[in-house]
Scaffold this motif. Sequence first.
Motif: not given
Length: 508
Positions: A12-23, A295-306
Amino acid sequence: MAILAVKDISGIAEPLPGFYVTRSNGVEGEKTLNVTGYKTEINQHGYKLVKNENILIYKDEEYVIKTHKEKTFKNGVGVEVTALHRIFDDLINYRVYEEKSGTLRINAMLDFALKGTGYTYEVDNTDLPTSVEVQNFGWDNSLALLRSILEKFGAEFDYVGKHIYIAKKIGSKKDEPFLRYKYNVSEPEKEIDTSSFATYIRGYGKQNEDGTYVVQAEYTSPLAAIYGIKHAEPVKDERFTDKASLLTEMKSRLGDSLDISLTFTAVELASMGFTDVRKGDYLWCIIEPFDINVQLRVLTIEDYSNDKKPPVFTFGAVTKKASDLIADFDTTKKTVDKVIDPSTGTIKTSAINTSGLALKSDLDAHVKNTDIHVTLAQKLTWDSKEDGGAVAELEKRLTHITWEAAALNNSWTQYSDARGTSVVQFGKDMVGTVVLRGVVANGTIGTSTPIYTLPIEYRPTYPYYFCGSAGPGYIFTGVVKTNGDVCVESSTNPTPNAFIAINTQFKI
């Protein structure tokens, strides 16, 4: 706003409007979600499903909820959860009940480790070993076996859904544009961290049946002359059967290195001319005051639902030995212990963009701090012959070169004339400068016909191009390739191979 949904174990799946995500997405393979939200009338059904072990669906990927914290707020009740990409949950909960021994290719090991998991893979074999020798490989969960394969082959991995990508390095190298001090990076500052500092390491390679080792080695950092012997965790690795390769691995693990880290948002990178930057990519960073050109390397990328909040990119690299830094700064060259604060850690360079989040006053305060810098009286004392013996010996060791004779190939011969012989040799000082010297003749010009090949511990990370004398009034262009081949690309001399003087040096 990116859509977030939750699914329970029954499907069973349901949307979560109003929730904020940091990936967060890192080069070590980790991919996690941090999710927060309040219970509202429109998300109340989905809110009830936000529980441990249920699945969050975000940007077509599934994540398993591993931590769950519910709180009360003025506006009602809310929840904070962290979720791990389901690849880790799937593979750690699938077990292999058999084992293999022998010399195996990476595909055979991956087939064995992932069989029955439902996960597929593809491998870029560039720069990976053809095979490795293993004993009793198996009888563990699939995730542990995958990690073991990556370690044995020196590889990295990424994944989309249930498909795994494996390569020596994830990402690509970009030559332009670049991060540069006073151009698009302002107010850099140095910090020094010795929490994991060590000056001595031992290494053990493949083990014989009688318990002895095919190869073993030890390495002492030049900094041991100042700080004494501080033991690092030894290297024990069955992959190594020659001393040169084992030493290279040991030096890479010894904790006397500089860590540089820079953080920028996607908007800031775009303003500097960078587009399509991905995890694992390398970008050039030039900070002249600190003699940094790497040369520096991209170690992490943090993105957002906003959608209004731009992704954040963190760059990093191990750049050069701490002994290089000491030699570069006159005020600290004779007294490393006056510069390093034992309560802080590995040398890091943090820098910000021109919007000015860092304060120049912090750097000024450090430079002007008389408690941690060398006084004139100390400098005069340590420069004297009587009291400066240990330091002078250290400086001598840092610049000393042990020369090795080059084994010439492809018809190249040692050149001699009435003036004498410039012997073809190569060597390296203790701070990683490789020096080539000597004159050759008569060989075959071309990048597939090397004059000689450098051992692995003398090879550059990236192709090194140089020019030299091809006789009076003539020049040649040459290259030292990453596989160690020293080649002549072209020569302006009518007899191109009559005289080739190889006199150059580079950092590794």
